[in-house]
Design a protein around this motif. Structure first.
Motif, mmCIF file in Angstrom:
data_model
loop_
_atom_site.group_PDB
_atom_site.id
_atom_site.type_symbol
_atom_site.label_atom_id
_atom_site.label_comp_id
_atom_site.label_asym_id
_atom_site.label_seq_id
_atom_site.Cartn_x
_atom_site.Cartn_y
_atom_site.Cartn_z
ATOM 1 N N PHE A 128 35.410 71.002 64.667
ATOM 2 C CA PHE A 128 36.427 69.957 64.661
ATOM 3 C C PHE A 128 35.893 68.803 63.822
ATOM 4 C CE2 PHE A 128 37.021 72.537 68.364
ATOM 5 C CZ PHE A 128 38.384 72.786 68.328
ATOM 6 N N LEU A 129 36.491 68.606 62.648
ATOM 7 C CA LEU A 129 35.991 67.672 61.649
ATOM 8 C C LEU A 129 36.850 66.415 61.583
ATOM 9 C CD1 LEU A 129 35.465 70.488 59.023
ATOM 10 C CD2 LEU A 129 33.655 69.335 60.295
ATOM 11 N N PRO A 130 36.278 65.302 61.073
ATOM 12 C CA PRO A 130 37.073 64.077 60.913
ATOM 13 C C PRO A 130 38.336 64.355 60.094
ATOM 14 C CG PRO A 130 34.765 63.618 60.528
ATOM 15 C CD PRO A 130 34.898 65.122 60.645
ATOM 16 N N GLY A 131 39.356 63.577 60.362
ATOM 17 C CA GLY A 131 40.635 63.781 59.689
ATOM 18 C C GLY A 131 41.437 64.893 60.332
ATOM 19 N N HIS A 132 41.016 65.314 61.522
ATOM 20 C CA HIS A 132 41.696 66.365 62.281
ATOM 21 C C HIS A 132 41.808 67.653 61.468
ATOM 22 C CE1 HIS A 132 42.317 63.342 65.241
ATOM 23 N NE2 HIS A 132 43.080 62.624 64.441
ATOM 24 N N GLN A 133 40.671 68.052 60.896
ATOM 25 C CA GLN A 133 40.560 69.316 60.180
ATOM 26 C C GLN A 133 39.677 70.250 60.999
ATOM 27 O OE1 GLN A 133 42.214 69.885 57.127
ATOM 28 N NE2 GLN A 133 43.136 67.954 57.789
ATOM 29 N N ASP A 160 30.678 55.921 65.110
ATOM 30 C CA ASP A 160 32.015 55.607 65.592
ATOM 31 C C ASP A 160 33.003 56.491 64.859
ATOM 32 O OD1 ASP A 160 31.467 53.611 67.435
ATOM 33 O OD2 ASP A 160 31.403 52.062 65.891
ATOM 34 N N TYR A 161 34.062 56.902 65.545
ATOM 35 C CA TYR A 161 35.108 57.650 64.874
ATOM 36 C C TYR A 161 35.919 56.658 64.067
ATOM 37 C CZ TYR A 161 39.339 60.180 63.844
ATOM 38 O OH TYR A 161 40.383 60.752 63.182
ATOM 39 N N ALA A 162 36.074 56.954 62.798
ATOM 40 C CA ALA A 162 36.880 56.108 61.930
ATOM 41 C C ALA A 162 37.943 56.988 61.278
ATOM 42 C CB ALA A 162 36.013 55.453 60.862
ATOM 43 N N PRO A 163 39.215 56.728 61.547
ATOM 44 C CA PRO A 163 40.252 57.531 60.918
ATOM 45 C C PRO A 163 40.184 57.409 59.400
ATOM 46 C CG PRO A 163 41.173 56.082 62.595
ATOM 47 C CD PRO A 163 39.742 55.700 62.402
ATOM 48 N N LEU A 164 40.624 58.433 58.722
ATOM 49 C CA LEU A 164 40.710 58.371 57.271
ATOM 50 C C LEU A 164 41.726 57.306 56.883
ATOM 51 C CD1 LEU A 164 40.754 62.189 56.518
ATOM 52 C CD2 LEU A 164 38.825 60.621 56.340
ATOM 53 N N PRO A 165 41.601 56.704 55.682
ATOM 54 C CA PRO A 165 42.529 55.628 55.302
ATOM 55 C C PRO A 165 44.001 56.018 55.408
ATOM 56 C CG PRO A 165 40.742 55.791 53.722
ATOM 57 C CD PRO A 165 40.593 56.948 54.674
ATOM 58 N N ASN A 166 44.348 57.266 55.107
ATOM 59 C CA ASN A 166 45.754 57.673 55.151
ATOM 60 C C ASN A 166 46.138 58.349 56.474
ATOM 61 O OD1 ASN A 166 44.321 60.007 54.844
ATOM 62 N ND2 ASN A 166 45.573 60.831 53.183
ATOM 63 N N GLU A 167 45.219 58.376 57.430
ATOM 64 C CA GLU A 167 45.487 59.038 58.697
ATOM 65 C C GLU A 167 46.298 58.130 59.610
ATOM 66 O OE1 GLU A 167 43.108 60.905 62.509
ATOM 67 O OE2 GLU A 167 41.984 60.016 60.876
ATOM 68 N N LYS A 168 47.347 58.692 60.159
ATOM 69 C CA LYS A 168 48.159 57.957 61.122
ATOM 70 C C LYS A 168 48.057 58.690 62.453
ATOM 71 C CE LYS A 168 51.489 56.126 57.841
ATOM 72 N NZ LYS A 168 50.552 55.266 57.265
#
Length: 177
Positions: A128-133, A160-168
């Motif tokens: 389970f990768l950042p950006g929900h990939q 810290d978990y940081a959402p990708l710039p375009n992630e909503k």
């Protein structure tokens, strides 16, 4: 002493009745052309986010912390014994971000990366990768091994978990698997 032995035998019978069907299901192939394998997960999200539940091809496979292993190792996923074309799995998972009170469902269909032929590996690993990939790997080594060909196992303090710039944030799904 005799009473204690009776309790032990009762628990052993319960264990055998509950666990044996799962072990047999993983040990015996679903068909001549398929093989059953265990499934486990590895979190790469960071802290304050975790995978509360995940499913592979509709089968519940466990839960994973946001950083490292600790989820799954559930029997079974069925893989073709001799894959001659890409093998796809559908992973559905629920993330919970404790710092913002967000709960969201995600789903992705991805190819299985094979290092070894099915039946010769250490189980199906879902990353389970950042950006929900997600990525799916079937290998001879586990994710903590330096020779593992998949994503590098998370070590050290969790970022810290940081959402990708375009992630909503995705809306909560009303329909659960």
């Amino acid at each position: 002493m005799r009473c204690e032995m009776n309790v032990c035998w009762k628990w052993l019978r319960v264990f055998v009745l509950l666990v044996a069907p799962f072990l047999v299901a993983c040990a015996s192939p679903a068909g001549e052309d398929t093989v059953g394998t265990s499934v486990s997960g590895v979190g790469h999200y960071g802290k304050r986010i975790g995978v509360a539940d995940f499913f592979v091809n509709g089968q519940w496979a466990g839960a994973v912390t946001g950083w490292g292993g600790g989820g799954g190792n559930v029997c079974c996923a069925s893989l073709p014994r001799h894959p001659d074309k890409p093998v796809m799995v559908t992973v559905k998972w629920r993330t919970i971000r404790s710092n913002v009170g967000e709960e969201a469902w995600h789903e992705q269909t991805v190819p299985v990366n094979f290092e070894v032929r099915p039946g010769k590996g250490s189980g199906l690993k879902i990353h389970f990768l950042p950006g929900h990939q997600v990525q799916a790997w079937y290998t001879s080594n586990g994710p903590v091994n330096d020779a593992y060909p998949g994503p590098t196992y998370p070590r050290g303090p969790a970022p810290d978990y940081a959402p990708l710039p375009n992630e909503k944030p995705q809306p909560n799904a009303e329909v659960k698997p």
